[in-house]
Design an enzyme around this catalytic site. Structure first.
Site, PDB file in Angstrom:
ATOM      1  N   ASP A 193      39.510  30.604  43.121  1.00 22.36           N
ATOM      2  CA  ASP A 193      40.136  31.750  42.467  1.00 22.36           C
ATOM      3  C   ASP A 193      41.185  31.276  41.453  1.00 22.36           C
ATOM      4  O   ASP A 193      42.089  30.524  41.788  1.00 22.36           O
ATOM      5  CB  ASP A 193      40.791  32.630  43.535  1.00 22.36           C
ATOM      6  CG  ASP A 193      40.977  34.065  43.100  1.00 22.36           C
ATOM      7  OD1 ASP A 193      41.244  34.293  41.921  1.00 22.36           O
ATOM      8  OD2 ASP A 193      40.845  34.957  43.965  1.00 22.36           O
TER       9      ASP A 193
ATOM     10  N   HIS B 235      45.866  37.436  34.371  1.00 15.81           N
ATOM     11  CA  HIS B 235      44.561  37.274  33.740  1.00 15.81           C
ATOM     12  C   HIS B 235      43.975  38.660  33.528  1.00 15.81           C
ATOM     13  O   HIS B 235      44.558  39.662  33.929  1.00 15.81           O
ATOM     14  CB  HIS B 235      43.644  36.425  34.624  1.00 15.81           C
ATOM     15  CG  HIS B 235      43.681  36.832  36.070  1.00 15.81           C
ATOM     16  ND1 HIS B 235      42.929  37.858  36.580  1.00 15.81           N
ATOM     17  CD2 HIS B 235      44.434  36.372  37.106  1.00 15.81           C
ATOM     18  CE1 HIS B 235      43.190  38.018  37.862  1.00 15.81           C
ATOM     19  NE2 HIS B 235      44.118  37.123  38.211  1.00 15.81           N
TER      20      HIS B 235
ATOM     21  N   ASP C 194      40.001  39.825  51.137  1.00 16.20           N
ATOM     22  CA  ASP C 194      38.851  40.597  51.619  1.00 16.20           C
ATOM     23  C   ASP C 194      37.785  40.757  50.539  1.00 16.20           C
ATOM     24  O   ASP C 194      36.594  40.559  50.783  1.00 16.20           O
ATOM     25  CB  ASP C 194      39.295  41.958  52.170  1.00 16.20           C
ATOM     26  CG  ASP C 194      40.247  42.727  51.262  1.00 16.20           C
ATOM     27  OD1 ASP C 194      40.310  42.445  50.038  1.00 16.20           O
ATOM     28  OD2 ASP C 194      40.966  43.609  51.771  1.00 16.20           O
ATOM     29  N   ARG C 195      38.193  41.102  49.319  1.00 13.27           N
ATOM     30  CA  ARG C 195      37.209  41.329  48.257  1.00 13.27           C
ATOM     31  C   ARG C 195      36.453  40.054  47.888  1.00 13.27           C
ATOM     32  O   ARG C 195      35.300  40.113  47.441  1.00 13.27           O
ATOM     33  CB  ARG C 195      37.887  41.923  47.026  1.00 13.27           C
ATOM     34  CG  ARG C 195      39.031  41.108  46.432  1.00 13.27           C
ATOM     35  CD  ARG C 195      39.720  41.886  45.312  1.00 13.27           C
ATOM     36  NE  ARG C 195      40.822  41.164  44.684  1.00 13.27           N
ATOM     37  CZ  ARG C 195      42.076  41.203  45.092  1.00 13.27           C
ATOM     38  NH1 ARG C 195      42.383  41.919  46.177  1.00 13.27           N
ATOM     39  NH2 ARG C 195      43.031  40.545  44.444  1.00 13.27           N
TER      40      ARG C 195
ATOM     41  N   ASN D  95      39.821  45.273  40.415  1.00 11.77           N
ATOM     42  CA  ASN D  95      40.222  45.217  41.817  1.00 11.77           C
ATOM     43  C   ASN D  95      40.422  46.624  42.362  1.00 11.77           C
ATOM     44  O   ASN D  95      40.226  46.885  43.546  1.00 11.77           O
ATOM     45  CB  ASN D  95      41.511  44.411  41.966  1.00 11.77           C
ATOM     46  CG  ASN D  95      41.323  42.949  41.601  1.00 11.77           C
ATOM     47  OD1 ASN D  95      40.222  42.407  41.673  1.00 11.77           O
ATOM     48  ND2 ASN D  95      42.406  42.304  41.187  1.00 11.77           N
TER      49      ASN D  95
ATOM     50  N   ASP E 102      36.273  32.759  39.393  1.00 11.88           N
ATOM     51  CA  ASP E 102      36.145  34.172  39.039  1.00 11.88           C
ATOM     52  C   ASP E 102      36.842  34.514  37.729  1.00 11.88           C
ATOM     53  O   ASP E 102      36.522  35.516  37.089  1.00 11.88           O
ATOM     54  CB  ASP E 102      36.703  35.049  40.158  1.00 11.88           C
ATOM     55  CG  ASP E 102      38.110  34.650  40.584  1.00 11.88           C
ATOM     56  OD1 ASP E 102      38.593  33.573  40.164  1.00 11.88           O
ATOM     57  OD2 ASP E 102      38.732  35.408  41.348  1.00 11.88           O
ATOM     58  N   HIS E 103      37.801  33.678  37.316  1.00 15.33           N
ATOM     59  CA  HIS E 103      38.549  33.881  36.072  1.00 15.33           C
ATOM     60  C   HIS E 103      39.512  32.717  35.905  1.00 15.33           C
ATOM     61  O   HIS E 103      39.677  31.892  36.815  1.00 15.33           O
ATOM     62  CB  HIS E 103      39.334  35.200  36.090  1.00 15.33           C
ATOM     63  CG  HIS E 103      40.251  35.331  37.279  1.00 15.33           C
ATOM     64  ND1 HIS E 103      41.430  34.628  37.395  1.00 15.33           N
ATOM     65  CD2 HIS E 103      40.149  36.062  38.417  1.00 15.33           C
ATOM     66  CE1 HIS E 103      42.011  34.924  38.534  1.00 15.33           C
ATOM     67  NE2 HIS E 103      41.251  35.790  39.191  1.00 15.33           N
TER      68      HIS E 103
ATOM     69  N   ASP F  84      44.913  31.175  43.325  1.00 16.07           N
ATOM     70  CA  ASP F  84      45.269  32.369  42.553  1.00 16.07           C
ATOM     71  C   ASP F  84      46.597  32.943  43.005  1.00 16.07           C
ATOM     72  O   ASP F  84      47.449  33.307  42.185  1.00 16.07           O
ATOM     73  CB  ASP F  84      44.172  33.422  42.703  1.00 16.07           C
ATOM     74  CG  ASP F  84      44.507  34.714  41.980  1.00 16.07           C
ATOM     75  OD1 ASP F  84      44.350  34.764  40.744  1.00 16.07           O
ATOM     76  OD2 ASP F  84      44.926  35.683  42.651  1.00 16.07           O
TER      77      ASP F  84
ATOM     78  N   THR G  95      39.629  39.300  39.872  1.00 20.19           N
ATOM     79  CA  THR G  95      39.006  38.713  41.049  1.00 20.19           C
ATOM     80  C   THR G  95      37.760  39.453  41.512  1.00 20.19           C
ATOM     81  O   THR G  95      36.701  38.849  41.721  1.00 20.19           O
ATOM     82  CB  THR G  95      40.021  38.644  42.201  1.00 20.19           C
ATOM     83  OG1 THR G  95      41.082  37.773  41.827  1.00 20.19           O
ATOM     84  CG2 THR G  95      39.376  38.127  43.482  1.00 20.19           C
TER      85      THR G  95
END
Length: 539
Positions: free
Chosen positions: A35, A477, A160-161, A97, A344-345, A298, A76
């Site tokens: 992340d 981001h 969680d995500r 998100n 993811d970014h 992250d 994310t």
């Protein structure tokens, strides 16, 4: 006649031989997402990496050096969904998100599901997490379907995500970290109770042990020459600390949330991943998939920014842990496992860092709904024309605007004039502008790819290059610029020929490429293409 019989026998034997061949797949696929890992972290700290982690991946794997995110927003949830669905928000529905829901008039969280319950916290609680907002299948879903549901798919992350969206709808399990207990938990979407191995892991209370350990630099602080000095005004202290400097302590709160700032958050994630591999005996009967995401880079990165000693140390430690994990997989699976590593970014430089070094960029508050509504009310008589400004998008109350008899084009032009007067806002675009190709390529298509007809706003605020939404401290981001969109992508292991390519590929190409390697159907919403350079037998 005798020749005909011989030919027939030869044909039958050849047919039986072909029929007897088994489809070749690896025992285990491990998708690793880091992340907030900017692409340049592969090389910024390269000379300090050991030989078994990132360097091994680059040396023995295939690196897609020009992998770009092809949509906005770069956050994310969208990133994790895109990697495993092969589609951006326009198709998979994960536009952020969280986002504004017009039907309820409230913000919704990307994986919240009131119809399921949380398990693993010591008591089952109503309201949990699931992938029900995700509108495409994932690679894991297709792998399950393609093997008659013999393959098992597991998602693991502190967030969680980051566990749920990669795992998909039909996953056997997704596990994430509970700030209150230090446990890995799940929801009734997947199971009614945690498996015995997960219960046993939680009973070891590793989080309680790790949170007692301070974070000191792995090497002498003076050797961290790829980073700025330790004490910078634009770094955000960890909660409970007075200054953002080493030595960091994490046992100052009653909960375990501070562990997510520590490199030991990565350690805990890997501990649980290995426990899951052993507990489920992954790879025993069919090709299984472990979607593993490291959330700590992250969480800590938002506070310290890309140029802090903390981030250099974070990646040096992660390099060692990845190396040990690959060696562990070697011992368990030999050459019969496949890994891909991506992100993811990325992240923008802290505005304070940019100012310190006379580089372009600044901080700007992008949330402008309150001020805009006041101006619109004064000029047009509509009390709340903008319902929300979530994710730098403006959700307009089209019904109220129409009832007031105000032409939509006129109101949008008014909003544009107001916002474009702010130096940090580069432009403001409406969806009709995007359809006509208003922004330069490739940025216009990135906004189109990120816009969902039912979940996105009516207008988008476009920050200027180097502009961070919020304060001058830390990082964030979400934009279309390379610091947010250029991510690593390295394939390693089973049937991967070492090499690299600088051909532009997209984050949405990962899922169809993995699908092709596994000989399964690509996810239902896929828009990406197979990265042919990665395929076996390439020249």
């Amino acid at each position: 006649m005798r020749i005909s019989k011989i030919l027939l026998l030869a044909i039958l034997m050849a047919g039986n031989s072909l029929y007897a061949q088994q489809l070749n797949r690896p025992k285990l696929v491990v998708g690793i997402m880091v992340d907030q890992m900017r692409w340049d972290y592969l090389y910024r700290y390269y000379n300090r990496y050991g030989s078994t982690g990132f360097k091994r991946l680059l040396r023995e794997g295939f690196s897609c050096e020009q992998t770009m995110i092809n949509y906005v927003p770069t956050v994310t949830a969208a990133g994790h969904a895109a990697v495993y669905t092969g589609a951006g928000p326009a198709m998979n529905g994960i536009v952020g998100n969280d986002w504004y829901d017009r039907a309820s008039g409230k913000s919704v969280y990307c994986v919240y599901d009131s119809a399921v319950s949380t398990i693993g916290t010591g008591k089952t609680t109503a309201g949990g997490m699931s992938p029900h907002y995700l509108q495409s299948t994932t690679v894991g879903d297709e792998l399950r379907i393609g093997t008659g549901f013999q393959s098992r798919v597991i998602g693991i992350a502190l967030k969680d995500r980051a566990a749920i969206l990669p795992a998909g709808h039909g996953a056997n399990a997704a596990f994430w970290y509970d700030d209150a207990t230090g446990n890995f938990i799940s929801s009734t979407w997947y199971m009614n109770n945690l498996p015995a191995w997960a219960e046993a892991f939680n009973q070891e209370q590793r989080a309680a042990k790790y949170i007692q350990q301070p974070w000191q630099t792995l090497y002498p602080a003076a050797t961290y020459t790829a980073s700025t000095a330790d004490d910078k005004f634009y770094e955000v202290p960890i909660p409970g600390e007075d200054k953002p400097v080493f030595l960091h302590q994490f046992n100052k709160g009653k909960d375990y949330d501070l562990l997510k700032y520590s490199p030991l958050g990565n350690t805990l994630t890997l501990d649980f991943a290995k426990a899951a591999i052993q507990g489920y005996d992954l790879g025993k009967n069919a090709t299984d998939l472990l979607a593993l995401s490291f959330s700590t880079p992250d969480i800590a990165g938002h506070s310290f920014g890309p140029n802090a000693i903390e981030m250099e140390d974070m990646y040096l430690r992660l390099d060692k842990e990845l190396g040990a994990f690959l060696s562990w997989l070697d011992q368990r699976y030999g050459k019969d496992y496949l890994v891909f590593l991506t992100a993811d970014h990325g992240a923008v430089h802290s505005p304070g860092f940019l100012q310190d070094n006379r580089l372009p960029g600044k901080a700007e508050k992008m949330g402008r709904a309150t001020a805009l509504n006041e101006a619109i009310h004064k000029n047009w008589g509509i009390p709340k024309a903008i319902l929300s400004d979530a994710g730098t998008q403006l959700y307009l109350d089209t019904a109220a605007i129409s009832k007031a008899g105000v032409p939509m084009a006129s109101l949008q032009q008014f909003i544009k004039v107001q916002l474009k007067a702010i130096s940090g806002i580069g432009d403001v675009v409406a969806m009709d502008d995007l359809r006509s190709g208003y922004l330069p390529a490739p940025y216009n298509s990135m906004y189109v790819n990120g816009w969902h007809a039912k979940r996105s706003g009516d207008m988008m605020m476009v920050p200027a290059p180097g502009v961070k939404n919020g304060s001058i401290m830390g990082t964030t981001h979400g934009t279309m610029y390379p610091y947010d969109t250029h991510i690593p992508l390295v394939w390693f292991g089973w049937q991967i020929t070492p090499g690299s390519s600088y051909r532009p590929v997209s984050i949405t190409d990962i899922a169809p490429t993995l699908s092709a390697l596994l000989h399964i159907q690509m996810p239902s919403g896929t828009t990406g293409q197979v990265i042919t350079e990665v395929m076996p037998g390439r020249k």
